[in-house]
Design a protein around this motif. Structure first.
Motif, PDB file in Angstrom:
ATOM      1  N   MET A 219       0.867  -1.172   0.000  1.00  0.00           N
ATOM      2  CA  MET A 219       0.000   0.000   0.000  1.00  0.00           C
ATOM      3  C   MET A 219       0.904   1.221   0.000  1.00  0.00           C
ATOM      4  SD  MET A 219      -3.077  -1.277   2.495  1.00  0.00           S
ATOM      5  CE  MET A 219      -4.022   0.185   2.180  1.00  0.00           C
ATOM      6  N   ASP A 220       0.525   2.168  -0.816  1.00  0.00           N
ATOM      7  CA  ASP A 220       1.366   3.345  -1.013  1.00  0.00           C
ATOM      8  C   ASP A 220       0.479   4.571  -1.076  1.00  0.00           C
ATOM      9  OD1 ASP A 220       3.004   5.404  -2.071  1.00  0.00           O
ATOM     10  OD2 ASP A 220       4.207   3.956  -3.180  1.00  0.00           O
ATOM     11  N   THR A 221       0.502   5.367  -0.031  1.00  0.00           N
ATOM     12  CA  THR A 221      -0.313   6.581  -0.036  1.00  0.00           C
ATOM     13  C   THR A 221       0.514   7.813  -0.369  1.00  0.00           C
ATOM     14  OG1 THR A 221      -0.044   6.918   2.353  1.00  0.00           O
ATOM     15  CG2 THR A 221      -1.937   5.608   1.627  1.00  0.00           C
ATOM     16  N   TYR A 222       1.790   7.624  -0.674  1.00  0.00           N
ATOM     17  CA  TYR A 222       2.655   8.756  -1.004  1.00  0.00           C
ATOM     18  C   TYR A 222       2.211   9.418  -2.307  1.00  0.00           C
ATOM     19  CZ  TYR A 222       6.869  11.434  -2.035  1.00  0.00           C
ATOM     20  OH  TYR A 222       7.756  12.431  -2.330  1.00  0.00           O
ATOM     21  N   ARG A 223       1.979   8.599  -3.328  1.00  0.00           N
ATOM     22  CA  ARG A 223       1.593   9.146  -4.639  1.00  0.00           C
ATOM     23  C   ARG A 223       0.129   8.882  -4.973  1.00  0.00           C
ATOM     24  NH1 ARG A 223       7.011   7.539  -6.175  1.00  0.00           N
ATOM     25  NH2 ARG A 223       8.174   9.414  -6.630  1.00  0.00           N
ATOM     26  N   THR A 224      -0.529   8.055  -4.193  1.00  0.00           N
ATOM     27  CA  THR A 224      -1.907   7.686  -4.507  1.00  0.00           C
ATOM     28  C   THR A 224      -2.861   8.548  -3.692  1.00  0.00           C
ATOM     29  OG1 THR A 224      -1.213   5.423  -4.896  1.00  0.00           O
ATOM     30  CG2 THR A 224      -3.553   5.789  -4.554  1.00  0.00           C
ATOM     31  N   GLY A 225      -3.743   9.201  -4.386  1.00  0.00           N
ATOM     32  CA  GLY A 225      -4.746  10.009  -3.711  1.00  0.00           C
ATOM     33  C   GLY A 225      -5.852   9.144  -3.138  1.00  0.00           C
ATOM     34  N   ASP A 226      -6.792   9.779  -2.491  1.00  0.00           N
ATOM     35  CA  ASP A 226      -7.912   9.069  -1.868  1.00  0.00           C
ATOM     36  C   ASP A 226      -8.648   8.175  -2.860  1.00  0.00           C
ATOM     37  OD1 ASP A 226      -7.379  10.209   0.589  1.00  0.00           O
ATOM     38  OD2 ASP A 226      -8.814  11.847   0.305  1.00  0.00           O
ATOM     39  N   GLU A 227      -8.718   8.601  -4.127  1.00  0.00           N
ATOM     40  CA  GLU A 227      -9.475   7.849  -5.128  1.00  0.00           C
ATOM     41  C   GLU A 227      -8.850   6.485  -5.441  1.00  0.00           C
ATOM     42  OE1 GLU A 227      -6.271  10.037  -7.199  1.00  0.00           O
ATOM     43  OE2 GLU A 227      -7.753  10.640  -5.699  1.00  0.00           O
ATOM     44  N   GLY A 228      -7.564   6.306  -5.175  1.00  0.00           N
ATOM     45  CA  GLY A 228      -6.908   5.036  -5.488  1.00  0.00           C
ATOM     46  C   GLY A 228      -6.699   4.119  -4.305  1.00  0.00           C
ATOM     47  N   ARG A 229      -7.007   4.574  -3.131  1.00  0.00           N
ATOM     48  CA  ARG A 229      -6.710   3.786  -1.928  1.00  0.00           C
ATOM     49  C   ARG A 229      -7.588   2.549  -1.791  1.00  0.00           C
ATOM     50  NH1 ARG A 229      -5.198   8.934   1.779  1.00  0.00           N
ATOM     51  NH2 ARG A 229      -3.226   9.309   0.710  1.00  0.00           N
ATOM     52  N   ALA A 230      -8.830   2.627  -2.166  1.00  0.00           N
ATOM     53  CA  ALA A 230      -9.718   1.460  -2.071  1.00  0.00           C
ATOM     54  C   ALA A 230      -9.220   0.341  -2.981  1.00  0.00           C
ATOM     55  CB  ALA A 230     -11.152   1.840  -2.428  1.00  0.00           C
ATOM     56  N   ALA A 231      -8.776   0.689  -4.187  1.00  0.00           N
ATOM     57  CA  ALA A 231      -8.252  -0.326  -5.108  1.00  0.00           C
ATOM     58  C   ALA A 231      -6.981  -0.957  -4.548  1.00  0.00           C
ATOM     59  CB  ALA A 231      -7.979   0.298  -6.469  1.00  0.00           C
ATOM     60  N   GLN A 232      -6.132  -0.152  -3.940  1.00  0.00           N
ATOM     61  CA  GLN A 232      -4.916  -0.697  -3.329  1.00  0.00           C
ATOM     62  C   GLN A 232      -5.255  -1.675  -2.208  1.00  0.00           C
ATOM     63  OE1 GLN A 232      -1.742   1.784  -2.017  1.00  0.00           O
ATOM     64  NE2 GLN A 232      -1.767   3.046  -3.866  1.00  0.00           N
ATOM     65  N   GLU A 233      -6.208  -1.296  -1.386  1.00  0.00           N
ATOM     66  CA  GLU A 233      -6.577  -2.162  -0.270  1.00  0.00           C
ATOM     67  C   GLU A 233      -7.182  -3.470  -0.768  1.00  0.00           C
ATOM     68  OE1 GLU A 233      -9.436  -2.084   3.615  1.00  0.00           O
ATOM     69  OE2 GLU A 233      -8.222  -0.292   3.218  1.00  0.00           O
ATOM     70  N   THR A 234      -8.016  -3.393  -1.772  1.00  0.00           N
ATOM     71  CA  THR A 234      -8.608  -4.604  -2.352  1.00  0.00           C
ATOM     72  C   THR A 234      -7.509  -5.517  -2.889  1.00  0.00           C
ATOM     73  OG1 THR A 234     -10.658  -3.454  -2.896  1.00  0.00           O
ATOM     74  CG2 THR A 234     -10.169  -5.468  -4.146  1.00  0.00           C
ATOM     75  N   SER A 235      -6.571  -4.954  -3.597  1.00  0.00           N
ATOM     76  CA  SER A 235      -5.451  -5.726  -4.145  1.00  0.00           C
ATOM     77  C   SER A 235      -4.601  -6.321  -3.025  1.00  0.00           C
ATOM     78  CB  SER A 235      -4.597  -4.826  -5.040  1.00  0.00           C
ATOM     79  OG  SER A 235      -3.497  -5.544  -5.542  1.00  0.00           O
ATOM     80  N   PHE A 236      -4.330  -5.550  -2.004  1.00  0.00           N
ATOM     81  CA  PHE A 236      -3.536  -6.022  -0.860  1.00  0.00           C
ATOM     82  C   PHE A 236      -4.223  -7.214  -0.195  1.00  0.00           C
ATOM     83  CE2 PHE A 236      -1.918  -4.917   3.632  1.00  0.00           C
ATOM     84  CZ  PHE A 236      -0.809  -5.750   3.502  1.00  0.00           C
ATOM     85  N   ARG A 237      -5.516  -7.111   0.009  1.00  0.00           N
ATOM     86  CA  ARG A 237      -6.260  -8.218   0.615  1.00  0.00           C
ATOM     87  C   ARG A 237      -6.169  -9.479  -0.256  1.00  0.00           C
ATOM     88  NH1 ARG A 237      -9.496  -6.619   4.939  1.00  0.00           N
ATOM     89  NH2 ARG A 237      -9.661  -4.358   5.175  1.00  0.00           N
ATOM     90  N   ALA A 238      -6.237  -9.305  -1.568  1.00  0.00           N
ATOM     91  CA  ALA A 238      -6.110 -10.450  -2.478  1.00  0.00           C
ATOM     92  C   ALA A 238      -4.715 -11.060  -2.393  1.00  0.00           C
ATOM     93  CB  ALA A 238      -6.423 -10.019  -3.905  1.00  0.00           C
ATOM     94  N   HIS A 239      -3.696 -10.235  -2.290  1.00  0.00           N
ATOM     95  CA  HIS A 239      -2.329 -10.747  -2.166  1.00  0.00           C
ATOM     96  C   HIS A 239      -2.137 -11.525  -0.868  1.00  0.00           C
ATOM     97  CE1 HIS A 239      -1.358  -8.096  -5.541  1.00  0.00           C
ATOM     98  NE2 HIS A 239      -0.289  -8.863  -5.689  1.00  0.00           N
ATOM     99  N   ILE A 240      -2.732 -11.047   0.196  1.00  0.00           N
ATOM    100  CA  ILE A 240      -2.663 -11.772   1.466  1.00  0.00           C
ATOM    101  C   ILE A 240      -3.294 -13.149   1.301  1.00  0.00           C
ATOM    102  CG2 ILE A 240      -3.492 -11.839   3.856  1.00  0.00           C
ATOM    103  CD1 ILE A 240      -3.310  -8.718   3.808  1.00  0.00           C
ATOM    104  N   ALA A 241      -4.457 -13.199   0.691  1.00  0.00           N
ATOM    105  CA  ALA A 241      -5.150 -14.480   0.480  1.00  0.00           C
ATOM    106  C   ALA A 241      -4.302 -15.431  -0.368  1.00  0.00           C
ATOM    107  CB  ALA A 241      -6.508 -14.240  -0.172  1.00  0.00           C
ATOM    108  N   ILE A 242      -3.669 -14.928  -1.416  1.00  0.00           N
ATOM    109  CA  ILE A 242      -2.830 -15.765  -2.277  1.00  0.00           C
ATOM    110  C   ILE A 242      -1.635 -16.312  -1.495  1.00  0.00           C
ATOM    111  CG2 ILE A 242      -1.262 -15.718  -4.264  1.00  0.00           C
ATOM    112  CD1 ILE A 242      -3.256 -13.617  -5.494  1.00  0.00           C
ATOM    113  N   ALA A 243      -0.977 -15.452  -0.728  1.00  0.00           N
ATOM    114  CA  ALA A 243       0.172 -15.896   0.067  1.00  0.00           C
ATOM    115  C   ALA A 243      -0.244 -16.996   1.045  1.00  0.00           C
ATOM    116  CB  ALA A 243       0.787 -14.714   0.818  1.00  0.00           C
TER     117      ALA A 243
END
Length: 161
Positions: free
Chosen positions: A1-25
């Motif tokens: 998750m990277d909030t340095y360059r990602t605005g509020d509009e992209g954070r939900a997509a990052q979190e969804t992707s992060f959750r999927a990566h956790i599940a895959i691992a």
């Protein structure tokens, strides 16, 4: 998750992707390597929500001593890059001091984050010894013991090289 360059509009997509990566691992028994930039609390929150896999590596660790201590308490591994050698990286060196060497890794993040005195040039694996020596000096660890611990951790997590 990277909030340095990602605005509020992209954070939900990052979190969804992060959750999927956790599940895959977790599904495949693989280490979860986390890119965390300015999202420390969110990373821990999502790991708590989903349940962390057995092995978590915080790639290019960028937190302070408090965040490092919490990650260490959870059994996570902290991977330090050349940024730990920068004069202004006092918080990173403080984080390294609270990290047991058995929970420490190093990396280049090539071609970026080149250690001093080569900052500004492209990074490469031949510069890792500069980062390791700096970590040993900053933490008071014996250089040979630190090298052995980092190598053993790398073998355990990613397999022998």
């Amino acid at each position: 998750m990277d909030t340095y360059r990602t605005g509020d509009e992209g954070r939900a997509a990052q979190e969804t992707s992060f959750r999927a990566h956790i599940a895959i691992a977790k599904r495949y028994g693989k280490p979860l390597v986390i890119h965390d930039r300015d999202a420390h609390a969110d990373v821990l929150r999502v790991l708590d929500d989903e349940g962390a896999p057995d092995t978590v590596v915080l790639h290019c660790f960028s937190g302070d001593a408090d965040f490092a201590a919490e990650c260490v308490r959870r059994g996570h591994l902290l991977s330090f890059a050349g940024t730990v050698t920068f004069a202004n990286a006092v918080a990173l060196r403080d984080a390294a001091r609270v990290t047991p060497i058995k929970q420490m890794l190093v990396e280049t993040d090539a071609p970026y984050l080149t250690p001093m005195p080569f900052r500004g040039r492209p990074n490469a694996s031949y510069l890792i010894p500069l980062t390791v020596r700096h970590l040993a000096e900053a933490t008071g660890a014996d250089l040979d013991e630190l090298c052995a611990a980092i190598s053993a951790t790398g073998d355990r997590v990613f397999g022998p090289w």
